[in-house]
Design a protein around this motif. Structure first.
Motif, PDB file in Angstrom:
ATOM      1  N   LYS A   1       0.865  -1.178   0.000  1.00 28.72           N
ATOM      2  CA  LYS A   1       0.000   0.000   0.000  1.00 28.72           C
ATOM      3  C   LYS A   1       0.896   1.220   0.000  1.00 28.72           C
ATOM      4  CE  LYS A   1      -3.816   2.383   2.261  1.00 28.72           C
ATOM      5  NZ  LYS A   1      -4.852   2.341   3.307  1.00 28.72           N
ATOM      6  N   ARG A   2       0.748   2.039  -1.031  1.00 28.99           N
ATOM      7  CA  ARG A   2       1.641   3.177  -1.220  1.00 28.99           C
ATOM      8  C   ARG A   2       1.352   4.305  -0.235  1.00 28.99           C
ATOM      9  NH1 ARG A   2       5.553   1.212  -4.701  1.00 28.99           N
ATOM     10  NH2 ARG A   2       4.525  -0.170  -6.178  1.00 28.99           N
ATOM     11  N   MET A   3       2.365   4.666   0.514  1.00 31.38           N
ATOM     12  CA  MET A   3       2.281   5.834   1.378  1.00 31.38           C
ATOM     13  C   MET A   3       3.276   6.896   0.914  1.00 31.38           C
ATOM     14  SD  MET A   3      -0.033   4.578   3.299  1.00 31.38           S
ATOM     15  CE  MET A   3      -0.170   5.811   4.597  1.00 31.38           C
ATOM     16  N   SER A   4       4.188   6.485   0.017  1.00 32.90           N
ATOM     17  CA  SER A   4       5.269   7.358  -0.442  1.00 32.90           C
ATOM     18  C   SER A   4       4.846   8.273  -1.579  1.00 32.90           C
ATOM     19  CB  SER A   4       6.446   6.503  -0.909  1.00 32.90           C
ATOM     20  OG  SER A   4       6.031   5.616  -1.947  1.00 32.90           O
ATOM     21  N   GLY A   5       3.708   7.969  -2.217  1.00 29.96           N
ATOM     22  CA  GLY A   5       3.258   8.775  -3.346  1.00 29.96           C
ATOM     23  C   GLY A   5       3.694   8.235  -4.686  1.00 29.96           C
ATOM     24  N   GLU A   6       4.616   7.270  -4.709  1.00 28.77           N
ATOM     25  CA  GLU A   6       5.061   6.663  -5.957  1.00 28.77           C
ATOM     26  C   GLU A   6       3.994   5.659  -6.403  1.00 28.77           C
ATOM     27  OE1 GLU A   6       7.912   6.640  -8.978  1.00 28.77           O
ATOM     28  OE2 GLU A   6       7.946   7.806  -7.127  1.00 28.77           O
ATOM     29  N   PRO A   7       3.441   5.799  -7.625  1.00 30.29           N
ATOM     30  CA  PRO A   7       2.294   4.967  -8.007  1.00 30.29           C
ATOM     31  C   PRO A   7       2.612   3.486  -8.206  1.00 30.29           C
ATOM     32  CG  PRO A   7       3.016   6.301  -9.865  1.00 30.29           C
ATOM     33  CD  PRO A   7       3.783   6.783  -8.672  1.00 30.29           C
ATOM     34  N   VAL A   8       3.779   3.173  -8.760  1.00 29.18           N
ATOM     35  CA  VAL A   8       4.150   1.785  -9.017  1.00 29.18           C
ATOM     36  C   VAL A   8       5.630   1.587  -8.696  1.00 29.18           C
ATOM     37  CG1 VAL A   8       2.425   1.403 -10.816  1.00 29.18           C
ATOM     38  CG2 VAL A   8       4.665   2.310 -11.440  1.00 29.18           C
ATOM     39  N   GLY A   9       6.072   0.340  -8.745  1.00 29.18           N
ATOM     40  CA  GLY A   9       7.481   0.048  -8.506  1.00 29.18           C
ATOM     41  C   GLY A   9       7.696  -0.650  -7.183  1.00 29.18           C
ATOM     42  N   PRO A  10       8.946  -0.865  -6.806  1.00 30.76           N
ATOM     43  CA  PRO A  10       9.252  -1.547  -5.551  1.00 30.76           C
ATOM     44  C   PRO A  10       8.851  -0.714  -4.352  1.00 30.76           C
ATOM     45  CG  PRO A  10      11.239  -0.599  -6.486  1.00 30.76           C
ATOM     46  CD  PRO A  10      10.159  -0.428  -7.514  1.00 30.76           C
ATOM     47  N   PRO A  11       8.713  -1.344  -3.185  1.00 32.73           N
ATOM     48  CA  PRO A  11       8.318  -0.580  -1.990  1.00 32.73           C
ATOM     49  C   PRO A  11       9.370   0.444  -1.599  1.00 32.73           C
ATOM     50  CG  PRO A  11       9.075  -2.777  -1.389  1.00 32.73           C
ATOM     51  CD  PRO A  11       8.967  -2.761  -2.878  1.00 32.73           C
ATOM     52  N   LEU A  12       8.896   1.584  -1.126  1.00 37.34           N
ATOM     53  CA  LEU A  12       9.768   2.641  -0.622  1.00 37.34           C
ATOM     54  C   LEU A  12       9.545   2.779   0.882  1.00 37.34           C
ATOM     55  CD1 LEU A  12       9.295   5.318  -3.436  1.00 37.34           C
ATOM     56  CD2 LEU A  12      11.097   3.584  -3.234  1.00 37.34           C
ATOM     57  N   ASP A  13      10.439   3.493   1.532  1.00 33.10           N
ATOM     58  CA  ASP A  13      10.339   3.663   2.979  1.00 33.10           C
ATOM     59  C   ASP A  13       8.942   4.160   3.375  1.00 33.10           C
ATOM     60  OD1 ASP A  13      12.923   2.847   3.139  1.00 33.10           O
ATOM     61  OD2 ASP A  13      13.751   4.767   3.801  1.00 33.10           O
ATOM     62  N   ASN A  14       8.383   3.472   4.375  1.00 33.59           N
ATOM     63  CA  ASN A  14       7.082   3.788   4.973  1.00 33.59           C
ATOM     64  C   ASN A  14       5.881   3.295   4.176  1.00 33.59           C
ATOM     65  OD1 ASN A  14       8.270   5.102   7.246  1.00 33.59           O
ATOM     66  ND2 ASN A  14       8.581   6.928   5.970  1.00 33.59           N
ATOM     67  N   ASP A  15       6.094   2.705   2.986  1.00 33.17           N
ATOM     68  CA  ASP A  15       4.994   1.991   2.339  1.00 33.17           C
ATOM     69  C   ASP A  15       4.668   0.762   3.182  1.00 33.17           C
ATOM     70  OD1 ASP A  15       4.924   3.725   0.183  1.00 33.17           O
ATOM     71  OD2 ASP A  15       6.058   2.404  -1.159  1.00 33.17           O
ATOM     72  N   TYR A  16       3.381   0.432   3.304  1.00 34.41           N
ATOM     73  CA  TYR A  16       3.029  -0.826   3.957  1.00 34.41           C
ATOM     74  C   TYR A  16       3.327  -1.966   2.988  1.00 34.41           C
ATOM     75  CZ  TYR A  16       0.795   1.533   7.865  1.00 34.41           C
ATOM     76  OH  TYR A  16       0.565   2.288   8.984  1.00 34.41           O
ATOM     77  N   PHE A  17       3.995  -2.996   3.484  1.00 32.59           N
ATOM     78  CA  PHE A  17       4.505  -4.031   2.586  1.00 32.59           C
ATOM     79  C   PHE A  17       4.601  -5.357   3.319  1.00 32.59           C
ATOM     80  CE2 PHE A  17       8.110  -6.348   0.631  1.00 32.59           C
ATOM     81  CZ  PHE A  17       7.637  -6.440  -0.668  1.00 32.59           C
ATOM     82  N   LEU A  18       4.451  -6.441   2.548  1.00 36.69           N
ATOM     83  CA  LEU A  18       4.701  -7.777   3.098  1.00 36.69           C
ATOM     84  C   LEU A  18       5.032  -8.753   1.987  1.00 36.69           C
ATOM     85  CD1 LEU A  18       2.331 -10.191   2.626  1.00 36.69           C
ATOM     86  CD2 LEU A  18       1.004  -8.616   3.993  1.00 36.69           C
ATOM     87  N   ILE A  19       5.799  -9.767   2.337  1.00 41.63           N
ATOM     88  CA  ILE A  19       5.939 -10.997   1.568  1.00 41.63           C
ATOM     89  C   ILE A  19       5.447 -12.099   2.503  1.00 41.63           C
ATOM     90  CG2 ILE A  19       7.520 -12.656   0.509  1.00 41.63           C
ATOM     91  CD1 ILE A  19       7.211 -10.166  -1.164  1.00 41.63           C
ATOM     92  N   LYS A  20       4.469 -12.871   2.072  1.00 39.90           N
ATOM     93  CA  LYS A  20       3.928 -13.920   2.935  1.00 39.90           C
ATOM     94  C   LYS A  20       4.994 -14.983   3.182  1.00 39.90           C
ATOM     95  CE  LYS A  20       1.183 -16.613   5.208  1.00 39.90           C
ATOM     96  NZ  LYS A  20       0.979 -16.355   6.651  1.00 39.90           N
ATOM     97  N   ARG A  21       5.340 -15.185   4.457  1.00 42.36           N
ATOM     98  CA  ARG A  21       6.396 -16.127   4.827  1.00 42.36           C
ATOM     99  C   ARG A  21       5.879 -17.131   5.857  1.00 42.36           C
ATOM    100  NH1 ARG A  21      11.098 -14.209   2.762  1.00 42.36           N
ATOM    101  NH2 ARG A  21      11.200 -11.979   2.263  1.00 42.36           N
ATOM    102  N   ASP A  22       6.566 -18.280   5.936  1.00 40.81           N
ATOM    103  CA  ASP A  22       6.231 -19.267   6.954  1.00 40.81           C
ATOM    104  C   ASP A  22       6.980 -18.954   8.247  1.00 40.81           C
ATOM    105  OD1 ASP A  22       8.868 -20.173   6.644  1.00 40.81           O
ATOM    106  OD2 ASP A  22       8.305 -21.841   5.351  1.00 40.81           O
ATOM    107  N   LYS A  23       6.837 -19.806   9.247  1.00 39.30           N
ATOM    108  CA  LYS A  23       7.439 -19.532  10.556  1.00 39.30           C
ATOM    109  C   LYS A  23       8.964 -19.527  10.515  1.00 39.30           C
ATOM    110  CE  LYS A  23       7.223 -24.414  11.937  1.00 39.30           C
ATOM    111  NZ  LYS A  23       6.705 -25.376  12.945  1.00 39.30           N
ATOM    112  N   ASP A  24       9.551 -20.135   9.446  1.00 38.99           N
ATOM    113  CA  ASP A  24      11.007 -20.151   9.310  1.00 38.99           C
ATOM    114  C   ASP A  24      11.530 -18.985   8.470  1.00 38.99           C
ATOM    115  OD1 ASP A  24      11.298 -22.541  10.806  1.00 38.99           O
ATOM    116  OD2 ASP A  24      10.714 -23.712   9.046  1.00 38.99           O
ATOM    117  N   GLY A  25      10.625 -18.131   8.020  1.00 43.87           N
ATOM    118  CA  GLY A  25      11.038 -16.968   7.246  1.00 43.87           C
ATOM    119  C   GLY A  25      11.124 -17.190   5.751  1.00 43.87           C
ATOM    120  N   ASN A  26      10.677 -18.359   5.263  1.00 44.36           N
ATOM    121  CA  ASN A  26      10.710 -18.653   3.838  1.00 44.36           C
ATOM    122  C   ASN A  26       9.416 -18.190   3.166  1.00 44.36           C
ATOM    123  OD1 ASN A  26      13.235 -20.114   4.028  1.00 44.36           O
ATOM    124  ND2 ASN A  26      12.058 -21.767   4.981  1.00 44.36           N
ATOM    125  N   ALA A  27       9.547 -17.674   1.946  1.00 45.79           N
ATOM    126  CA  ALA A  27       8.369 -17.233   1.205  1.00 45.79           C
ATOM    127  C   ALA A  27       7.448 -18.422   0.941  1.00 45.79           C
ATOM    128  CB  ALA A  27       8.783 -16.580  -0.106  1.00 45.79           C
TER     129      ALA A  27
END
Length: 288
Positions: A94-120
């Motif tokens: 979820k963009r909070m930085s104002g950049e419409p597309v692209g990789p996450p920037l500082d303070n954008d809400y972001f996640l990669i779904k991972r298991d308990k061991d940290g693997n995607a």
């Protein structure tokens, strides 16, 4: 008469075969809900999917991988998407930085779904089946960092006058045709035109530059270019090292035909979503 009958028979068989193939397209549905950790729904964000067959599991601390599919989240952070059969890693932003597309920037809400061991986590999409991720409440403010021992390429982007180009993006391909979605991308360049693009491992890569993350025809004034004078030139990367001082020259596109006008009106956000839809269509066609 017999020949005419044979032709009709063959035509009927062809139509039946085409219909049968169309029925065999393998797709499945994935649904879910994305929440902000210790907060509410990640409303009006985007959920992104990375085809496990097309590249490594996403790891934003090491490299920027281009998603293969994207769809919007509704007000409750819910989504439902039709995907070609296969395995997919899932992320959301979820963009909070104002950049419409692209990789996450500082303070954008972001996640990669991972298991308990940290693997995607890889979701297995099966033909004609619908499954749910359930509620994923792991989105947090993103903080960009660079992992030590990264593999990649760095350098500068300049125009034909030799001046640094700001807000340009480098894309890395694994073949010199540079078609389809690129596996890896950089962050935008700053006023000094310097870039760094990282990958999951060493190898031979080919570089292209644009100033939008989406594809399609260039809008007026947009930046385009690539590494290599007359044809794409390979760049060798050793695992755990950064290949430095790769200068890329670009030009600005000033032609304004109907396609360029359409691209300018759509903007990069719509452009990249259309690319994703087109790629999904192509993937489905391949599996017919």
């Amino acid at each position: 008469m017999m020949k005419k009958g044979l032709m009709i028979y063959l035509f009927i068989m062809f139509v039946f075969a085409a219909h049968s193939v169309a029925q065999e397209v393998s797709t499945g549905w994935l649904t879910g809900q994305i929440m902000i950790k210790d907060g509410g729904p990640m409303s009006r964000g985007m959920v992104v999917f990375f085809d496990a067959a097309s590249g490594p599991a996403p790891d934003p601390d090491r490299f920027v991988r281009i998603p293969d599919q994207i769809t919007d989240l509704d007000e409750e952070g819910k989504f439902r998407i039709l995907l070609p059969a296969g395995k997919y890693y899932m992320g959301a932003i979820k963009r909070m930085s104002g950049e419409p597309v692209g990789p996450p920037l500082d303070n954008d809400y972001f996640l990669i779904k991972r298991d308990k061991d940290g693997n995607a986590v890889a979701y297995n999409i099966e033909k004609d089946k619908e499954q749910s991720t359930g509620v994923v409440a792991e989105a947090e403010p993103f903080k960009r960092k660079m992992t030590e021992g990264a593999s990649g390429i760095s350098g500068i982007i300049v125009d034909m006058a030799g001046d640094p180009v700001e807000r340009a993006i480098v894309f890395a391909y694994i073949n010199d045709t540079m078609t389809g979605l690129p596996p890896f991308a950089s962050y935008r360049t700053g006023p000094d035109g310097k870039y760094i693009i990282t990958m999951d491992k060493g190898g031979i890569y080919y570089l292209r530059v644009r100033d939008v993350y989406g594809g399609g025809p260039p809008a007026e004034g947009s930046v385009m270019g690539g590494y290599g004078e007359d044809k794409p030139a390979p760049v060798s990367v050793k695992t755990g090292e950064i290949t430095q001082d790769i200068k890329i020259k670009v030009v600005r596109h000033f032609e304004r035909g109907p396609q360029s006008q359409k691209a300018a009106e759509q903007g990069p956000d719509k452009s990249i979503k259309q690319d994703m839809k087109q790629k999904m269509k192509e993937e489905i066609e391949k599996k017919k």
